[in-house]
Design a protein around this motif. Structure first.
Motif, short mmCIF file in Angstrom:
data_model
loop_
_atom_site.label_atom_id
_atom_site.label_comp_id
_atom_site.label_asym_id
_atom_site.label_seq_id
_atom_site.Cartn_x
_atom_site.Cartn_y
_atom_site.Cartn_z
N TRP A 7 -9.11 1.51 -2.91
CA TRP A 7 -8.84 0.41 -3.83
C TRP A 7 -10.14 -0.17 -4.34
N GLU A 8 -10.13 -0.59 -5.58
CA GLU A 8 -11.25 -1.35 -6.11
C GLU A 8 -11.31 -2.70 -5.39
N SER A 56 -3.12 3.11 -7.44
CA SER A 56 -4.12 2.34 -6.69
C SER A 56 -4.19 0.93 -7.25
N GLY A 57 -4.43 -0.03 -6.38
CA GLY A 57 -4.56 -1.41 -6.82
C GLY A 57 -6.00 -1.88 -6.75
N SER A 58 -6.22 -3.09 -7.25
CA SER A 58 -7.51 -3.76 -7.12
C SER A 58 -7.31 -4.91 -6.14
N ALA A 59 -8.02 -4.87 -5.02
CA ALA A 59 -7.91 -5.93 -4.02
C ALA A 59 -8.75 -7.11 -4.46
N ILE A 88 -8.17 -0.82 3.20
CA ILE A 88 -8.37 -0.98 1.75
C ILE A 88 -9.40 0.02 1.25
N GLU A 133 -8.02 3.57 1.25
CA GLU A 133 -7.11 3.81 0.14
C GLU A 133 -7.85 3.90 -1.19
N MET A 144 0.83 -1.21 0.00
CA MET A 144 0.00 0.00 0.00
C MET A 144 0.86 1.25 0.00
N SER A 183 -8.58 0.33 -13.62
CA SER A 183 -9.45 -0.53 -12.83
C SER A 183 -10.38 -1.29 -13.76
#
Length: 311
Positions: A131-132, A106-109, A126, A129, A97, A300
């Motif tokens: 995150w998707e 940004s990430g996708s969890a 999550i 932040e 993170m 995303s």
């Protein structure tokens, strides 16, 4: 002599197997390399989908119909493997993170629902932040397979949605643990309200996936470009993994330039692997190198679907 007949559980049978056709009727074959596929906005050539696998591996995880990828494999209780996976949710994920946040990414969890129950602080981080959240089943051991009844499988999907709902989250995208599916899974996902799934690794762009309940979008998911595959299973050197990620990014960017339409790079990363203190610098180098490629941007699932011409 009487020929030997196949034996074993029903989930090993392949009733759809046949000659001169694909083993299913979910979608039509296509030449996905040559066809126009993705049209990114703002001059972007290469979209990068960062899939961060946030999982809970039960200590008493089962091995039917197969042992899940990364699961504890020694006799119960395999505390060594269990606690290493647990490390990812206690330590490794926060390093990842920090690395992403420092770069404005940004990430996708790809999140097991039971992680939200067992690690509510992590779930809140999550969400904070932004995150998707991709619904990655109930937990790492909740495999979808043909041996389940339809009601069992429908119940697993409903339970996962209910858990996410307790946190005010309604994911639109699904990923089955260990890339597992039964022949019913896509239809059940569509019936449950999902618009897309990320279980099939046969493309680099989304495509229409037909079920009797309607069409669901199949999104690319990374198996080859996965730290679990490369570092965990193949035991590749970390330098080789970095080089592989960069080779993929440069090639896809060049293909986008030559073809005039966009490409998508999908990376699947596990905090219990990449979040280790001796690997996190490599993760940071990978991010810096990939996003230094001209025309590259993190994307995303909704952005990937919106950029797809032929859905």
């Amino acid at each position: 002599m009487t020929p030997l007949q196949p034996t074993g559980p029903d989930y090993l049978k392949t009733p759809m197997r046949r000659h001169a056709a694909m083993d299913h009727d979910f979608y039509a074959w296509r030449d996905s390399l040559s066809a126009r596929r993705l049209c990114w906005p703002d001059g972007i050539r290469l979209g990068v989908w960062l899939q961060i696998a946030v999982e809970w591996f039960p200590l008493n995880i089962g091995d039917k119909p197969f042992l899940p990828i990364g699961a504890p494999s020694r006799p119960f209780p395999d505390s060594q493997t269990y606690t290493q996976r647990d490390y990812g949710n206690r330590v490794g994920i926060f390093r990842m993170m920090d690395a992403l946040k420092a770069r404005g990414l940004s990430g996708s969890a790809f999140l097991n629902a039971r992680v939200a129950q067992r690690y509510p602080i992590l779930m809140r981080e999550i969400l904070a932040e932004k995150w998707e959240v991709v619904a990655a089943g109930l937990d790492a051991g909740a495999i979808h397979h043909e041996g389940l009844s339809e009601e069992e499988e429908r119940g697993m999907i409903a339970e996962a949605l209910a858990i996410f709902g307790d946190f005010g989250v309604k994911p639109d995208v699904w990923h089955s643990p260990s890339w597992s599916q039964s022949t019913r899974t896509p239809r059940l996902l569509k019936e449950a309200g999902f618009t897309a799934m990320a279980d099939w690794a046969n493309d680099e762009a989304p495509y229409r996936f037909d079920t009797s309940a309607g069409t669901i979008v199949s999104l690319p998911t990374a198996i080859e470009l996965s730290d679990r595959e490369m570092l965990g299973l193949r035991k590749q050197a970390l330098d080789d993994v970095e080089a592989s990620f960069m080779a993929a990014a440069r090639r896809l960017a060049r293909e986008a330039e030559d073809s005039g339409h966009g490409r998508l790079l999908t990376l699947n990363l596990s905090p219990w692997i990449m979040g280790q203190p001796y690997r996190i610098a490599a993760f940071e180098r990978i991010l810096d190198a990939i996003f230094s490629v001209d025309g590259t941007r993190a994307v995303s699932a909704p952005e990937i679907i919106a950029a797809t011409d032929d859905l």
